[in-house]
Design an enzyme around this catalytic site. Structure first.
Site, PDB file in Angstrom:
ATOM      1  CB  CYS A   1      -1.860  35.396  11.056  1.00  0.00           C
ATOM      2  SG  CYS A   1      -2.122  36.659   9.808  1.00  0.00           S
TER       3      CYS A   1
ATOM      4  CD  GLU B   1      -2.297  -1.400   2.856  1.00  0.00           C
ATOM      5  OE1 GLU B   1      -1.969  -0.573   3.731  1.00  0.00           O
ATOM      6  OE2 GLU B   1      -3.046  -2.355   3.085  1.00  0.00           O
TER       7      GLU B   1
HETATM    8  C1  LIG Z   1      -1.189   6.100   5.036  1.00  0.00           C
HETATM    9  C2  LIG Z   1      -1.287   4.638   4.823  1.00  0.00           C
HETATM   10  C3  LIG Z   1      -0.501   4.002   3.865  1.00  0.00           C
HETATM   11  C4  LIG Z   1       0.513   4.733   3.016  1.00  0.00           C
HETATM   12  O1  LIG Z   1       1.619   5.193   3.703  1.00  0.00           O
HETATM   13  P1  LIG Z   1       2.875   5.795   2.902  1.00  0.00           P
HETATM   14  O2  LIG Z   1       3.872   6.064   3.924  1.00  0.00           O
HETATM   15  O3  LIG Z   1       2.409   7.018   2.209  1.00  0.00           O
HETATM   16  O4  LIG Z   1       3.314   4.741   1.940  1.00  0.00           O
HETATM   17  C5  LIG Z   1      -0.664   2.655   3.687  1.00  0.00           C
HETATM   18  N1  LIG Z   1      -1.550   1.940   4.415  1.00  0.00           N
HETATM   19  C6  LIG Z   1      -2.316   2.517   5.354  1.00  0.00           C
HETATM   20  C7  LIG Z   1      -3.280   1.687   6.127  1.00  0.00           C
HETATM   21  C8  LIG Z   1      -2.214   3.877   5.598  1.00  0.00           C
HETATM   22  O5  LIG Z   1      -2.968   4.445   6.540  1.00  0.00           O
END
Ligand SMILES: *Cc1c(COP(=O)(O)O)cnc(C)c1O
Length: 430
Positions: free
Chosen positions: A358, A288
């Site tokens: 600000c 992911e």
């Molecule tokens: C934010 C997130 C990611 C991605 O994280 P990166 O550091 O941008 O690769 C992957 N999985 C979950 C569950 C997330 O919350």
């Protein structure tokens, strides 16, 4: 890897001059390179090639429809954290059946929408949530595909605000309780289908070690869950760090080796370290990445409005503020800042680059040596493609900046600059 270079004295995104974009569209302005996004996706896809895998791009890093469409066309899936992100993915031509739905606080409406659209899996982060998904699924006559997010209690060695896999973080269910929880899901929650196991230990990891530690710790658990419940996938989360101190000359991943200061993770090193532990599972592996895919694919262009020489510091006051890019003040994020016109000399000056908001926390860089620039000159804030626009706000009633996607020599406005009318839309005097 990225596609930003000085050519004939000007900074280009692929074949488009950023100075010309700034002059034509105004600033602050986000500009993304499609080739960079595509390159990152393709390289990660190839590095995981040995596994049955699906890259689920983390939409929250950059959710512009054009970015999502680019990734959908490459065959990517999506990691979403709200109904809104799922709506965006569908509008961009993405496939709900390639979406995993993460997050600790899903509402009833979000669960219903995700089930109606047929997401691949809902990743639950607590037993209370599992019970609620079971109830909602029953009420609408659906069987909900679920995975449990395991908190492996591993130190990702990253900034405190983006560490997610320690016991004290709000994310996931304790490693030690996972089997019991799956047992109760199987025994007591008939409207759930156990589909996988998920983890995500943090963001901007610059070493492969925490990934390996987490994978080694969790793989035996995955095997056990697979044996007992016949799951289909294991998601190893995102978190691959990028090089914020990139070189504009080489732009390739090899550059860091010459620079002892930074050690970004390469996808090759990442894959070589984790794939051997994952392959024997014989499961589909989900990855992911958010930042890795888009971080170095975007820049924020801004104009120098004024210079102020104070007793202690020199300030370059620019037209982009913390409402446009909050990373410097929220995460102590370091972004390289460089003029759009290539500096004629190597001379630098130590300055604070600050915005018009600000707030004392409104800065893009502090005590930074940058090339000499004058009022009216344009600057690029590099590596602003991830957690840039998506975290922007209307604070100080400032319209959200426009976004542009460059593809070769073509530049498309993929989000128009907000007007003041847009900003006040829906507001009423009582
Ligand atoms: C934010 C997130 C990611 C991605 O994280 P990166 O550091 O941008 O690769 C992957 N999985 C979950 C569950 C997330 O919350």
């Amino acid at each position: 890897m990225h596609s930003f270079r000085y050519t004939q004295g000007e900074l280009f995104a692929e074949n488009v001059s950023l100075q010309s974009l700034a002059e034509q569209h105004g600033t602050p302005l986000y500009v993304y390179s499609k080739a960079t996004i595509t390159g990152h996706f393709t390289r990660l896809d190839a590095a995981l090639g040995q596994l049955d895998h699906l890259i689920c791009y983390a939409v929250k890093a950059n959710s512009n429809l054009a970015v999502l469409s680019t990734i959908a066309k490459l065959g990517g899936g999506f990691d979403i954290v709200s109904a809104g992100e799922l709506y965006r993915v569908i509008k961009a031509g993405g496939d709900a059946s390639k979406c995993t739905f993460a997050g600790v606080g899903k509402t009833r409406d979000e669960i219903v929408y995700a089930l109606e659209q047929g997401v691949y899996c809902i990743n639950a982060e607590s037993e209370a949530e599992l019970r609620y998904i079971n109830q909602v699924a029953g009420e609408i006559g659906k069987k909900a595909p679920v995975a449990v997010r395991v908190n492996p209690n591993v130190d990702a060695k990253t900034h405190a605000k983006i560490t997610t896999g320690k016991s004290e973080n709000k994310f996931g269910i304790e490693f030690e309780n996972i089997l019991e929880v799956y047992g109760r899901v199987a025994a007591e929650m008939p409207n759930l289908q156990i589909k996988g196991l998920q983890m995500h230990i943090g963001s901007q990891l610059t070493s492969v070690d925490p990934f390996v530690e987490a994978v080694k710790k969790v793989v035996p658990l995955v095997q056990e869950v697979k044996d007992k419940y016949g799951i289909q996938f294991f998601s190893i989360g995102g978190g691959i760090g990028i090089n914020y101190k990139q070189s504009l000359d080489s732009g390739d991943e090899g550059w860091w080796q010459e620079n002892s200061e930074v050690h970004p993770l390469t996808v090759q090193a990442y894959a070589e370290a984790v794939v051997p532990h994952l392959a024997p599972l014989g499961l589909r592996i989900l990855c992911e990445p958010g930042r890795f895919m888009v971080g170095n694919a975007g820049v924020l262009l801004t104009k120098v409005l004024y210079e102020k020489r104070g007793a202690a510091k020199t300030f370059k006051i620019v037209d982009a503020g913390m409402n446009d890019l909050i990373r410097p003040t929220l995460y102590e994020g370091w972004h390289m800042i460089t003029p759009l016109k290539q500096p004629a000399t190597d001379a630098v000056e130590k300055v604070d680059v600050v915005g018009p908001i600000c707030e004392t926390g409104d800065f893009l860089a502090q005590n930074r040596e940058i090339p000499l620039v004058n009022e009216g000159d344009y600057l690029a804030v590099l590596s602003a493609g991830a957690y840039g626009f998506t975290m922007a706000s209307n604070y100080n009633t400032r319209p959200m900046p426009a976004e542009i996607l460059v593809d070769g020599d073509k530049a498309t406005v993929v989000r128009e600059r907000q007007t003041l009318e847009d900003v006040l839309k829906g507001e009423h005097i009582a």
